[in-house]
Design a protein around this motif. Structure first.
Motif, PDB file in Angstrom:
ATOM      1  N   HIS A  54       0.839  -1.191   0.000  1.00 40.91           N
ATOM      2  CA  HIS A  54       0.000   0.000   0.000  1.00 40.91           C
ATOM      3  C   HIS A  54       0.875   1.242   0.000  1.00 40.91           C
ATOM      4  CE1 HIS A  54      -3.102   2.783   1.966  1.00 40.91           C
ATOM      5  NE2 HIS A  54      -3.535   2.522   0.743  1.00 40.91           N
ATOM      6  N   SER A  55       0.591   2.159  -0.920  1.00 52.24           N
ATOM      7  CA  SER A  55       1.505   3.276  -1.164  1.00 52.24           C
ATOM      8  C   SER A  55       1.097   4.562  -0.465  1.00 52.24           C
ATOM      9  CB  SER A  55       1.613   3.534  -2.672  1.00 52.24           C
ATOM     10  OG  SER A  55       0.348   3.847  -3.209  1.00 52.24           O
ATOM     11  N   GLY A  56       0.645   4.466   0.756  1.00 54.42           N
ATOM     12  CA  GLY A  56       0.294   5.679   1.477  1.00 54.42           C
ATOM     13  C   GLY A  56      -0.502   5.332   2.705  1.00 54.42           C
ATOM     14  N   MET A  57      -1.337   6.268   3.170  1.00 53.94           N
ATOM     15  CA  MET A  57      -2.245   5.944   4.268  1.00 53.94           C
ATOM     16  C   MET A  57      -3.660   6.338   3.871  1.00 53.94           C
ATOM     17  SD  MET A  57      -1.330   8.792   7.187  1.00 53.94           S
ATOM     18  CE  MET A  57      -1.824  10.519   7.039  1.00 53.94           C
ATOM     19  N   ASP A  58      -4.624   5.559   4.329  1.00 53.67           N
ATOM     20  CA  ASP A  58      -6.034   5.816   4.057  1.00 53.67           C
ATOM     21  C   ASP A  58      -6.663   6.429   5.302  1.00 53.67           C
ATOM     22  OD1 ASP A  58      -5.782   4.733   1.538  1.00 53.67           O
ATOM     23  OD2 ASP A  58      -6.516   2.750   2.119  1.00 53.67           O
ATOM     24  N   VAL A  59      -7.284   7.595   5.124  1.00 55.91           N
ATOM     25  CA  VAL A  59      -7.884   8.320   6.237  1.00 55.91           C
ATOM     26  C   VAL A  59      -9.403   8.238   6.109  1.00 55.91           C
ATOM     27  CG1 VAL A  59      -7.928  10.472   7.535  1.00 55.91           C
ATOM     28  CG2 VAL A  59      -5.932   9.916   6.125  1.00 55.91           C
ATOM     29  N   LYS A  60     -10.058   7.851   7.185  1.00 56.03           N
ATOM     30  CA  LYS A  60     -11.516   7.791   7.176  1.00 56.03           C
ATOM     31  C   LYS A  60     -12.104   9.196   7.106  1.00 56.03           C
ATOM     32  CE  LYS A  60     -11.944   3.407   9.632  1.00 56.03           C
ATOM     33  NZ  LYS A  60     -12.721   2.636  10.626  1.00 56.03           N
ATOM     34  N   ILE A  61     -13.245   9.318   6.401  1.00 51.54           N
ATOM     35  CA  ILE A  61     -13.869  10.644   6.240  1.00 51.54           C
ATOM     36  C   ILE A  61     -15.334  10.631   6.652  1.00 51.54           C
ATOM     37  CG2 ILE A  61     -12.232  11.385   4.470  1.00 51.54           C
ATOM     38  CD1 ILE A  61     -14.387  10.808   2.372  1.00 51.54           C
ATOM     39  N   GLY A  62     -15.702   9.728   7.546  1.00 49.89           N
ATOM     40  CA  GLY A  62     -17.068   9.736   8.064  1.00 49.89           C
ATOM     41  C   GLY A  62     -18.067   8.935   7.268  1.00 49.89           C
ATOM     42  N   GLY A  63     -17.601   8.121   6.327  1.00 48.40           N
ATOM     43  CA  GLY A  63     -18.500   7.225   5.611  1.00 48.40           C
ATOM     44  C   GLY A  63     -19.263   7.840   4.455  1.00 48.40           C
ATOM     45  N   ARG A  64     -18.973   9.099   4.108  1.00 43.39           N
ATOM     46  CA  ARG A  64     -19.663   9.712   2.958  1.00 43.39           C
ATOM     47  C   ARG A  64     -18.738  10.719   2.269  1.00 43.39           C
ATOM     48  NH1 ARG A  64     -22.104  11.667   7.603  1.00 43.39           N
ATOM     49  NH2 ARG A  64     -21.867  13.913   7.989  1.00 43.39           N
ATOM     50  N   ASP A  65     -19.074  11.029   1.034  1.00 40.35           N
ATOM     51  CA  ASP A  65     -18.275  11.974   0.259  1.00 40.35           C
ATOM     52  C   ASP A  65     -18.373  13.379   0.850  1.00 40.35           C
ATOM     53  OD1 ASP A  65     -17.874   9.839  -1.367  1.00 40.35           O
ATOM     54  OD2 ASP A  65     -18.961  10.622  -3.094  1.00 40.35           O
TER      55      ASP A  65
END
Length: 654
Positions: A54-65
């Motif tokens: 995995h080439s980075g980090m994934d940040v949660k954004i509250g489950g919606r766009d």
């Protein structure tokens, strides 16, 4: 110039250098977090993913766009990417220290980036874009809004995929800049320890196969309770994951060390990597085990052909080999990015005794035969063997010579034979003492990483370019009868359990009388045939670039895609409150060619966004100048990858 002045200038130069160095280091520490109010991660740098780290980090954004994204430092927009696949909508910033920050899977850009992209889309009449900008076109300041988090491209849910890259665009671990913001007080968890025999004379507990153990303990201290008996060179493997404080997602572990009696024999430290190194993951893990068990065992040794830069120390590739009868201690140390450590301890001992072949075996049922190639060794397994097999079997090589294979060991109802492989001595069939064929083999050629390799088999030609394999591969090829859907036989190329570093070419020469139109190369995956490619070569061959071994054949795709409206009908009146026109586009085999989606309203090209996950295209009426009241004709053209064209016209009133 006086010596005093020279000394003064030298001191000034030194101070300036220190200031610049200090400034560079300070810049490292003042990167703003790309979101406000969000700190939970669903994925970390270097995490084990399918065919890549995995080439980075994934940040949660509250489950919606829609979560606002901010520039972590001043700089400028260096690159804009718009695609239905991969990173989807992505912005790349370049910063004064030479580094880059990447924001991917966005639902939209800020107004300036959106307008810039929009003009290029209309200029080229294409939705997908890859744009490179000069530093003066779209400058950004630290903390400036650059867009919004989303689920575009090959994303499985709304989040921000975020990267920091060095000046050579190698990916760095972003967590090193945000340790104070993303808390982690949890130690890595260990699920499994395994021992893998490597060479012909290697054994684990007397056998030439992997031995797995669930260690006892927890909270950073695990142990293997039994003394594991080994012979020859053996590799240790582990299955483990990390947890962060704010989320329950299983994350990666970037640091590992293996000690034998306090001597370091292997060290893994993943702080950065280049994109062309990502597929080394398939040698870092046991790829065949993953395909079978769907669990990833990481190797605490370096597999042959693995040139990944993360291995910082190794003694004999990190392999374990004992030379005396003493009990030896091993210690595996796993460390996460926040320096939380977990220890796995155990004991190993040399097992000098070879398993004796019994005089007879009590087995029921008819014998069955199977084989598997491990590195350069063919492991032949006979279940319910006849007692006569205990004295050995035979094989016939490519020159028609008959040679003996002694039994390596027996266990229960199994009799195991081990045969070292050489391209000059490939076995073609396995026989008993009376020359009766027990098993036919399909070993054809040896593929070498250091050269191009071209092989032919009837209407099939396969080409392995330089470095397509990690190391040498003993290639198996065979042919099966195709069914009525197929325009060639089915060719089995290689062992799917062997990973590839780069793609190779599969090329078919169509049989006489078969037209080239709509011909495709197909690959079977999980008992389903899928489109692999359909490039027509100069010799009227049909070829595809493929990234895995497997079953291939030639088929035809003559069915055009389908087009249907979602939020309107033919003849509809589009009200002022309706902000989009949505259509569903689907294809039954080769898939939509996203570069050929073309939509016109009264003859004028209109931008429709393609979402392959939803099989939809969408025109944003609010983003563009809304059509004036009147009657309109919407023409939609879509082509699949086999060049089948679908065309549909809708009459609308605004």
């Amino acid at each position: 110039m006086s010596n005093k002045k020279k000394r003064f200038l030298a001191v000034c130069s030194l101070l300036i250098g220190l200031v610049l160095w200090a400034g560079f280091k300070v810049t490292d520490q003042v990167y703003q977090f790309p979101l406000k109010g969000y700190r939970a991660l669903s994925g970390t740098f270097g995490e084990l993913r399918t065919n890549h780290f995995h080439s980075g980090m994934d940040v949660k954004i509250g489950g919606r766009d829609g979560a606002p994204l901010y520039a972590i430092q001043e700089g400028y927009v260096y690159r804009i990417k718009v695609s239905p696949f991969g990173f989807g909508n992505a912005v790349y910033l370049r910063h004064p220290d030479g580094r880059y920050s990447v924001y991917a899977h966005m639902s939209g850009f800020n107004d300036k980036i959106e307008d810039y992209t929009y003009l290029r889309q209309y200029g080229s009449k294409k939705y997908a874009q890859e744009l490179y900008l000069s530093k003066d076109e779209i400058p950004v300041s630290k903390g400036q809004l650059i867009g919004y988090g989303g689920n575009s491209g090959s994303s499985n849910g709304p989040h921000l995929h975020f990267e920091i890259r060095d000046p050579e665009e190698r990916i760095l671990n972003p967590l090193q800049y945000y340790k104070q913001l993303v808390s982690d007080n949890k130690k890595p968890l260990v699920q499994e320890i395994a021992f893998e025999p490597i060479d012909l004379n290697s054994r684990v507990r007397g056998e030439f196969r992997k031995y797995s153990i669930t260690p006892s303990g927890g909270n950073g201290n695990y142990r293997v309770d039994q003394v594991v008996k080994i012979q020859g060179r053996v590799g240790l493997e582990y299955r483990a994951y990390d947890l962060l404080d704010a989320a329950g997602n299983h994350c990666g572990i970037n640091y590992a060390r293996l000690y034998i009696d306090d001597k370091l024999i292997y060290a893994y430290s993943l702080d950065r990597f280049a994109f062309d190194e990502k597929r080394y993951i398939n040698l870092h893990i046991d790829y065949a085990h993953y395909r079978k068990k769907r669990s990833r065992l990481q190797r605490a040794y370096v597999e042959r052909g693995n040139l990944f830069n993360a291995y910082k120390h190794q003694v004999d590739q990190g392999l374990i080999q004992l030379t005396d009868d003493e009990i030896h201690n091993f210690r595996l140390v796993l460390t996460d990015a926040h320096d939380n450590q977990t220890f796995v301890r155990g004991k190993l001992q040399l097992d000098p005794a070879q398993r004796k072949i019994p005089a007879s075996l009590a087995s029921n049922g008819s014998p069955s035969y199977s084989y598997k190639i491990h590195r350069d060794i063919l492991r032949l397994r006979v279940l319910n063997p006849r007692n006569e097999y205990l004295e050995g079997l035979y094989y016939e090589n490519i020159y028609g010579e008959k040679k003996a294979i002694p039994a390596a060991y027996a266990k229960g109802k199994e009799l195991i034979f081990l045969l070292p492989l050489s391209r000059h001595n490939y076995p073609q069939r396995i026989m008993d003492g009376n020359d009766r064929t027990l098993l036919n083999l399909n070993l054809k050629e040896e593929i070498l990483s250091s050269q191009n390799n071209l092989f032919e088999m009837e209407e099939l030609q396969v080409f392995f370019p330089y470095q397509s394999v990690f190391d040498r591969v003993h290639l198996e090829m065979s042919k099966e009868m195709g069914d009525r859907r197929m325009l060639s036989d089915v060719f089995v190329i290689g062992d799917p359990d062997i990973p590839l570093f780069k793609s190779f070419l599969v090329s078919f020469k169509p049989k006489e009388g078969i037209p080239l139109k709509n011909l495709v190369v197909a690959q079977r995956t999980k008992n389903k045939w899928n489109f692999a490619g359909n490039t027509i070569g100069e010799a009227n061959n049909v070829y595809a670039s493929v990234s895995s071994f497997g079953e291939y054949c030639l088929m035809a795709d003559s069915v055009a895609p389908t087009i249907e409206a979602i939020n309107f009908k033919n003849g509809s009146t589009i009200s002022r409150s309706q902000n989009t026109l949505m259509l569903r586009i689907k294809d039954n085999f080769s898939g939509i060619d996203d570069q050929t989606v073309y939509c016109k309203l009264n003859g004028e090209w209109k931008l429709f966004k393609y979402d392959y996950k939803r099989n939809s295209i969408t025109h944003d009426l609010g983003r563009q100048t809304r059509p004036k009241p009147g009657n309109y004709e919407l023409e939609v053209l879509v082509t699949d990858k086999a060049h089948n064209l679908a065309k549909k016209t809708f009459r609308l009133q605004f």
